[in-house]
Design a protein around this motif. Structure first.
Motif, mmCIF file in Angstrom:
data_model
loop_
_atom_site.group_PDB
_atom_site.id
_atom_site.type_symbol
_atom_site.label_atom_id
_atom_site.label_comp_id
_atom_site.label_asym_id
_atom_site.label_seq_id
_atom_site.Cartn_x
_atom_site.Cartn_y
_atom_site.Cartn_z
ATOM 1 N N ILE A 1 0.848 -1.182 0.000
ATOM 2 C CA ILE A 1 0.000 0.000 0.000
ATOM 3 C C ILE A 1 0.887 1.237 0.000
ATOM 4 C CG2 ILE A 1 -1.773 1.297 1.230
ATOM 5 C CD1 ILE A 1 -2.731 -1.300 2.429
ATOM 6 N N THR A 2 0.665 2.126 -0.947
ATOM 7 C CA THR A 2 1.444 3.364 -1.028
ATOM 8 C C THR A 2 0.505 4.568 -1.049
ATOM 9 O OG1 THR A 2 1.477 3.282 -3.456
ATOM 10 C CG2 THR A 2 3.316 2.231 -2.292
ATOM 11 N N GLY A 3 1.025 5.706 -0.673
ATOM 12 C CA GLY A 3 0.248 6.936 -0.723
ATOM 13 C C GLY A 3 -0.411 7.328 0.580
ATOM 14 N N LEU A 4 -0.228 6.528 1.628
ATOM 15 C CA LEU A 4 -0.872 6.845 2.903
ATOM 16 C C LEU A 4 -0.334 8.143 3.493
ATOM 17 C CD1 LEU A 4 -1.085 3.317 4.606
ATOM 18 C CD2 LEU A 4 -2.984 4.716 3.824
ATOM 19 N N THR A 5 0.983 8.356 3.377
ATOM 20 C CA THR A 5 1.569 9.578 3.932
ATOM 21 C C THR A 5 1.057 10.813 3.191
ATOM 22 O OG1 THR A 5 3.570 8.365 4.555
ATOM 23 C CG2 THR A 5 3.726 10.760 4.476
ATOM 24 N N THR A 6 0.951 10.726 1.871
ATOM 25 C CA THR A 6 0.429 11.854 1.099
ATOM 26 C C THR A 6 -1.034 12.108 1.431
ATOM 27 O OG1 THR A 6 1.970 11.389 -0.708
ATOM 28 C CG2 THR A 6 0.068 12.750 -1.229
ATOM 29 N N ALA A 7 -1.810 11.037 1.615
ATOM 30 C CA ALA A 7 -3.213 11.197 2.017
ATOM 31 C C ALA A 7 -3.304 11.904 3.369
ATOM 32 C CB ALA A 7 -3.896 9.835 2.080
ATOM 33 N N ALA A 8 -2.416 11.513 4.292
ATOM 34 C CA ALA A 8 -2.403 12.161 5.603
ATOM 35 C C ALA A 8 -1.995 13.629 5.493
ATOM 36 C CB ALA A 8 -1.450 11.417 6.540
ATOM 37 N N SER A 9 -1.040 13.925 4.596
ATOM 38 C CA SER A 9 -0.599 15.322 4.442
ATOM 39 C C SER A 9 -1.727 16.192 3.892
ATOM 40 C CB SER A 9 0.638 15.391 3.537
ATOM 41 O OG SER A 9 0.302 15.161 2.181
ATOM 42 N N ILE A 10 -2.549 15.641 2.997
ATOM 43 C CA ILE A 10 -3.698 16.395 2.487
ATOM 44 C C ILE A 10 -4.683 16.696 3.609
ATOM 45 C CG2 ILE A 10 -5.731 16.223 0.989
ATOM 46 C CD1 ILE A 10 -4.024 14.735 -1.014
ATOM 47 N N TRP A 11 -4.922 15.702 4.452
ATOM 48 C CA TRP A 11 -5.844 15.882 5.579
ATOM 49 C C TRP A 11 -5.313 16.947 6.539
ATOM 50 C CZ3 TRP A 11 -5.621 14.940 10.916
ATOM 51 C CH2 TRP A 11 -6.845 14.943 11.576
ATOM 52 N N VAL A 12 -4.010 16.892 6.838
ATOM 53 C CA VAL A 12 -3.409 17.881 7.744
ATOM 54 C C VAL A 12 -3.429 19.271 7.117
ATOM 55 C CG1 VAL A 12 -1.269 18.575 8.894
ATOM 56 C CG2 VAL A 12 -1.960 16.192 8.927
ATOM 57 N N VAL A 13 -3.173 19.359 5.821
ATOM 58 C CA VAL A 13 -3.184 20.651 5.137
ATOM 59 C C VAL A 13 -4.574 21.283 5.211
ATOM 60 C CG1 VAL A 13 -3.210 21.639 2.806
ATOM 61 C CG2 VAL A 13 -1.218 20.397 3.594
ATOM 62 N N SER A 14 -5.615 20.467 5.103
ATOM 63 C CA SER A 14 -6.967 21.020 5.236
ATOM 64 C C SER A 14 -7.187 21.563 6.646
ATOM 65 C CB SER A 14 -8.012 19.950 4.904
ATOM 66 O OG SER A 14 -8.074 18.952 5.907
ATOM 67 N N ALA A 15 -6.651 20.868 7.654
ATOM 68 C CA ALA A 15 -6.761 21.361 9.034
ATOM 69 C C ALA A 15 -5.982 22.659 9.213
ATOM 70 C CB ALA A 15 -6.252 20.293 9.999
ATOM 71 N N ILE A 16 -4.809 22.754 8.572
ATOM 72 C CA ILE A 16 -4.027 23.994 8.641
ATOM 73 C C ILE A 16 -4.792 25.144 7.984
ATOM 74 C CG2 ILE A 16 -1.935 25.128 7.774
ATOM 75 C CD1 ILE A 16 -0.491 22.430 8.108
ATOM 76 N N GLY A 17 -5.420 24.866 6.853
ATOM 77 C CA GLY A 17 -6.220 25.893 6.188
ATOM 78 C C GLY A 17 -7.366 26.383 7.057
ATOM 79 N N LEU A 18 -8.037 25.461 7.748
ATOM 80 C CA LEU A 18 -9.120 25.844 8.656
ATOM 81 C C LEU A 18 -8.588 26.702 9.801
ATOM 82 C CD1 LEU A 18 -11.089 22.470 8.851
ATOM 83 C CD2 LEU A 18 -11.826 24.548 7.700
ATOM 84 N N SER A 19 -7.407 26.344 10.310
ATOM 85 C CA SER A 19 -6.818 27.109 11.413
ATOM 86 C C SER A 19 -6.458 28.528 10.975
ATOM 87 C CB SER A 19 -5.567 26.388 11.932
ATOM 88 O OG SER A 19 -5.896 25.104 12.447
ATOM 89 N N VAL A 20 -5.899 28.633 9.762
ATOM 90 C CA VAL A 20 -5.569 29.962 9.241
ATOM 91 C C VAL A 20 -6.844 30.784 9.074
ATOM 92 C CG1 VAL A 20 -4.625 31.247 7.292
ATOM 93 C CG2 VAL A 20 -3.460 29.203 8.112
#
Length: 223
Positions: A90-109
């Motif tokens: 399985i590949t791409g889990l880290t990138t999927a997690a980074s997208i999720w975190v980036v959305s949280a960062i956007g909400l925080s901003v």
């Protein structure tokens, strides 16, 4: 003015993480992370300020967190698109997690939490860059690869291949062998599929080269 500042900060923070993903040739890169972070920020701004005109209306209850919760839930479809499943790999889990975190960062901003957003971005970059290098160097993780080998029709071929792999310290997770059939006709060849568990420092191409040297092997490919 404040709205524009928050949107540009979201673009900057999302772009930093996206640039790291882009440099490592991942499916979701610079533009994807920027769009996710800015979009999340915009929705947070909309949730906080976009309905202010209705706040004084009778029977209207404002809940800025409701739209933010929907963003976190809905962003999952993008993350799922970056995950690839091949056999047991399985590949791409880290990138999927980074997208999720980036959305949280956007909400925080969007909510004005600049310190938390910048701190989270620094932590994410450290995790993706520094810890990735440490993991590759110090952790003896394994990855599974599938090799498809075309061989002469000999009964001992599978045994010879397995002996070579075991001598090299490579674990065979699964093996299958069948006679090749082409245009409904049985061919004088075997098709062997080997699921191998390789150490991270083990190069798949070097394994292919070793297997190709075995007498009776006609061709080899990797899935």
């Amino acid at each position: 003015m404040q709205v524009a500042v928050r949107l540009f900060v979201a673009v900057l923070l999302g772009g930093l993480i996206g640039f790291e993903r882009e440099q490592n040739n991942h499916a979701a890169g610079l533009r994807t992370h920027i769009m996710v972070c800015m979009g999340s920020c915009l929705l947070m701004l909309l949730s906080a300020y976009g309905f202010a005109a209705f706040a004084e209306e009778t029977n209207v209850r404002m809940d800025p967190a409701r739209l933010a919760a929907a963003v976190i839930t809905g962003i999952g479809f993008l993350g799922a698109g970056t995950i690839l499943h091949t056999g047991k790999s399985i590949t791409g889990l880290t990138t999927a997690a980074s997208i999720w975190v980036v959305s949280a960062i956007g909400l925080s901003v969007g909510a004005g939490f600049y310190f938390a957003s910048i701190s989270a971005t620094i932590i994410v970059l450290f995790t993706l860059w520094a810890l990735n290098k440490a993991e590759r160097r110090f952790m003896n993780g394994k990855k599974e690869r599938v090799f498809v080998i075309m061989t002469d029709k000999r009964a001992d071929m599978l045994e010879k291949l397995q002996g070579l792999l075991l001598a090299s310290g490579i674990m065979v997770r699964k093996a299958s062998m069948q006679t090749e059939i082409e245009n409904g006709m049985t061919q004088d060849r075997h098709v062997i599929r080997l699921h191998l568990s390789l150490r991270k420092q083990e190069e798949p191409l070097s394994v292919m080269e070793k297997l190709h040297r075995v007498e009776g092997v006609q061709s080899i490919s990797m899935e």
